[in-house]
Design a protein around this motif. Structure first.
Motif, PDB file in Angstrom:
ATOM      1  N   VAL A 248      80.521 -23.735 -81.088  1.00  0.00           N
ATOM      2  CA  VAL A 248      81.803 -23.291 -80.543  1.00  0.00           C
ATOM      3  C   VAL A 248      81.484 -22.273 -79.455  1.00  0.00           C
ATOM      4  CG1 VAL A 248      84.000 -22.155 -81.049  1.00  0.00           C
ATOM      5  CG2 VAL A 248      82.952 -23.671 -82.758  1.00  0.00           C
ATOM      6  N   ALA A 249      82.011 -22.523 -78.267  1.00  0.00           N
ATOM      7  CA  ALA A 249      81.766 -21.631 -77.134  1.00  0.00           C
ATOM      8  C   ALA A 249      83.063 -20.913 -76.765  1.00  0.00           C
ATOM      9  CB  ALA A 249      81.254 -22.440 -75.937  1.00  0.00           C
ATOM     10  N   ARG A 250      82.904 -19.851 -76.032  1.00  0.00           N
ATOM     11  CA  ARG A 250      84.069 -19.134 -75.500  1.00  0.00           C
ATOM     12  C   ARG A 250      84.088 -19.358 -73.998  1.00  0.00           C
ATOM     13  NH1 ARG A 250      81.910 -14.352 -78.378  1.00  0.00           N
ATOM     14  NH2 ARG A 250      82.357 -14.858 -80.515  1.00  0.00           N
ATOM     15  N   HIS A 251      85.273 -19.631 -73.508  1.00  0.00           N
ATOM     16  CA  HIS A 251      85.424 -19.818 -72.066  1.00  0.00           C
ATOM     17  C   HIS A 251      86.843 -19.408 -71.682  1.00  0.00           C
ATOM     18  CE1 HIS A 251      84.691 -21.444 -68.110  1.00  0.00           C
ATOM     19  NE2 HIS A 251      85.840 -22.112 -68.186  1.00  0.00           N
ATOM     20  N   GLU A 252      86.932 -18.484 -70.759  1.00  0.00           N
ATOM     21  CA  GLU A 252      88.223 -18.000 -70.266  1.00  0.00           C
ATOM     22  C   GLU A 252      89.159 -17.617 -71.408  1.00  0.00           C
ATOM     23  OE1 GLU A 252      89.629 -21.053 -67.600  1.00  0.00           O
ATOM     24  OE2 GLU A 252      88.148 -20.520 -66.082  1.00  0.00           O
ATOM     25  N   GLY A 253      88.615 -16.929 -72.386  1.00  0.00           N
ATOM     26  CA  GLY A 253      89.430 -16.421 -73.497  1.00  0.00           C
ATOM     27  C   GLY A 253      89.782 -17.445 -74.554  1.00  0.00           C
ATOM     28  N   GLN A 254      89.213 -18.649 -74.455  1.00  0.00           N
ATOM     29  CA  GLN A 254      89.515 -19.685 -75.440  1.00  0.00           C
ATOM     30  C   GLN A 254      88.239 -20.092 -76.165  1.00  0.00           C
ATOM     31  OE1 GLN A 254      91.188 -22.737 -72.764  1.00  0.00           O
ATOM     32  NE2 GLN A 254      92.969 -22.665 -74.115  1.00  0.00           N
ATOM     33  N   PHE A 255      88.425 -20.578 -77.368  1.00  0.00           N
ATOM     34  CA  PHE A 255      87.322 -21.214 -78.070  1.00  0.00           C
ATOM     35  C   PHE A 255      87.290 -22.674 -77.654  1.00  0.00           C
ATOM     36  CE2 PHE A 255      88.111 -17.716 -81.116  1.00  0.00           C
ATOM     37  CZ  PHE A 255      86.855 -17.136 -81.050  1.00  0.00           C
TER      38      PHE A 255
END
Length: 168
Positions: free
Chosen positions: A135-142
């Motif tokens: 699970v990655a984080r990108h622009e405040g989302q998972f």
């Protein structure tokens, strides 16, 4: 087979196509994506497993259609104007295979910092962690990064990889 990959500490960037399934955002490595299609006619295959229940004609080539929602026990919804089919190449038993994957919506290509990717938690997730790279984080989302090879090669009721080979 190994468990989810721990990429913590990695400092590479993965260019990924982000897509939506059941309200969740998934990322598929962009280098695997061949094209994104509008919804096309799908030929259902009798007695095929639900995960790969149909075939597509992609530029004259027969391509199996996989539905990740089946593997992730997500509610299946009928296609709408946002539904797309992502045609991608996966490695199946050491050989490349072209497969279509249903997406509720395709978003964009994003650079995902793999150093932000973590193993999927074993508790509190509705997805089988063995089907996730992490699970990655990108622009405040998972963002969920699926392990496509594992998803295709494992199924509790039938060997989906074998089914894919038989369909093509």
């Amino acid at each position: 087979m190994s468990g989810p990959r721990n990429t913590a500490g990695a400092s590479s960037i993965m260019s990924a196509l982000t897509l939506e399934l059941g309200g969740e955002i998934f990322a598929i490595e962009a280098s695997r994506v061949r094209e994104v299609l509008d919804c096309v006619t799908v030929t259902e295959v009798p007695n095929a497993p639900p995960f790969v229940g149909g075939l597509l004609n992609v530029r004259g080539r027969v391509v199996p259609l996989a539905d990740l929602r089946v593997k992730f026990a997500m509610k299946q919804t009928p296609p709408d104007e946002n539904t797309r089919i992502v045609v991608l190449e996966i490695d199946l038993d050491g050989a490349p295979m072209i497969v279509g994957v249903v997406a509720d919506r395709v978003h964009k290509v994003a650079d995902i910092d793999l150093s932000d990717m973590e193993e999927a938690p074993r508790v509190g997730m509705r997805w089988r962690p063995e089907f996730l790279r992490g699970v990655a984080r990108h622009e405040g989302q998972f963002i969920i990064v699926p392990d496509l090879e594992r998803i295709v090669s494992e199924t509790p009721s039938q060997d989906a990889a074998q089914a894919l080979k038989q369909l093509v």
